[in-house]
Design an enzyme around this catalytic site. Sequence first.
Site, PDB file in Angstrom:
ATOM      1  N   CYS A  69      23.894 -31.975 -39.147  1.00  0.00           N
ATOM      2  CA  CYS A  69      22.669 -31.240 -38.523  1.00  0.00           C
ATOM      3  C   CYS A  69      22.882 -29.761 -38.764  1.00  0.00           C
ATOM      4  O   CYS A  69      23.491 -29.461 -39.545  1.00  0.00           O
ATOM      5  CB  CYS A  69      22.405 -31.678 -37.060  1.00  0.00           C
ATOM      6  N   SER A 129      24.127 -34.312 -34.696  1.00  0.00           N
ATOM      7  CA  SER A 129      25.167 -35.121 -35.586  1.00  0.00           C
ATOM      8  C   SER A 129      26.460 -35.674 -34.703  1.00  0.00           C
ATOM      9  O   SER A 129      27.004 -36.673 -34.875  1.00  0.00           O
ATOM     10  CB  SER A 129      25.581 -33.979 -36.860  1.00  0.00           C
TER      11      SER A 129
HETATM   12  P1  4NP Z   1      21.867 -29.606 -33.610  1.00  0.00           P
HETATM   13  O1  4NP Z   1      21.082 -28.713 -32.568  1.00  0.00           O
HETATM   14  O2  4NP Z   1      21.518 -29.024 -34.894  1.00  0.00           O
HETATM   15  O3  4NP Z   1      21.449 -30.955 -33.408  1.00  0.00           O
HETATM   16  O4  4NP Z   1      23.228 -29.311 -33.405  1.00  0.00           O
HETATM   17  C1  4NP Z   1      21.356 -27.276 -32.675  1.00  0.00           C
HETATM   18  C2  4NP Z   1      22.174 -26.475 -31.976  1.00  0.00           C
HETATM   19  C3  4NP Z   1      22.235 -25.176 -32.034  1.00  0.00           C
HETATM   20  C4  4NP Z   1      21.180 -24.572 -32.811  1.00  0.00           C
HETATM   21  C5  4NP Z   1      20.109 -25.225 -33.269  1.00  0.00           C
HETATM   22  C6  4NP Z   1      20.147 -26.590 -33.207  1.00  0.00           C
HETATM   23  N1  4NP Z   1      21.047 -23.038 -32.432  1.00  0.00           N
HETATM   24  O5  4NP Z   1      19.948 -22.509 -33.168  1.00  0.00           O
HETATM   25  O6  4NP Z   1      22.369 -22.514 -31.984  1.00  0.00           O
END
Ligand code: 4NP
Length: 159
Positions: A9, A16
């Site tokens: 992800c 993920s």
């Molecule tokens: P993930 O979610 O891709 O499902 O782990 C996210 C976690 C952090 C961020 C974006 C999506 N972020 O912008 O920090």
Amino acid sequence: MSVNVLFVCLGNICRSPTAHGIFQQRVETAGLSTLINVDSAGTGDWHIGKGPDARAAAAAARRGYDLSALRARQVSAEDFAQFDYVLAMDRDNLRNLSLIKPEDYSGRLDLFLHFGPYAEVDEVPDPYFGGEEGFEYVLDLVEAASDGLLKDIVARHRL
Ligand code: 4NP
């Protein structure tokens, strides 16, 4: 020969790791943990070394999945040498993975939900900036696609 599965992800702290923990549990329940290796990674580098998002971990724990041992890492081109399945949570992740995929990669780079039962939804939406229900929806989608993925691997690799 073992089968190696990598879930990817953006941050590797919500979607993920959830897929990692749920699919790992399915593999263990099927008695296949010596034959199927599971890992997860993010396309981004912001959360390297961190454990899963507290909201994702709590939602998973309520359904009996323990994500506490997982630590975020960033995906790299070298991962394609190791993993037979590189499964993206959304199209953005898939596009970024396509950019680093070696030309001779012979495994399967795809959207994870292509193994799921839903014809109308093929992306796991990013729950990071939303509410609790987003994390529950991630669990619903990932549980369903994990069952489909395990069936596919067992059939394809005659496990
Ligand atoms: P993930 O979610 O891709 O499902 O782990 C996210 C976690 C952090 C961020 C974006 C999506 N972020 O912008 O920090």
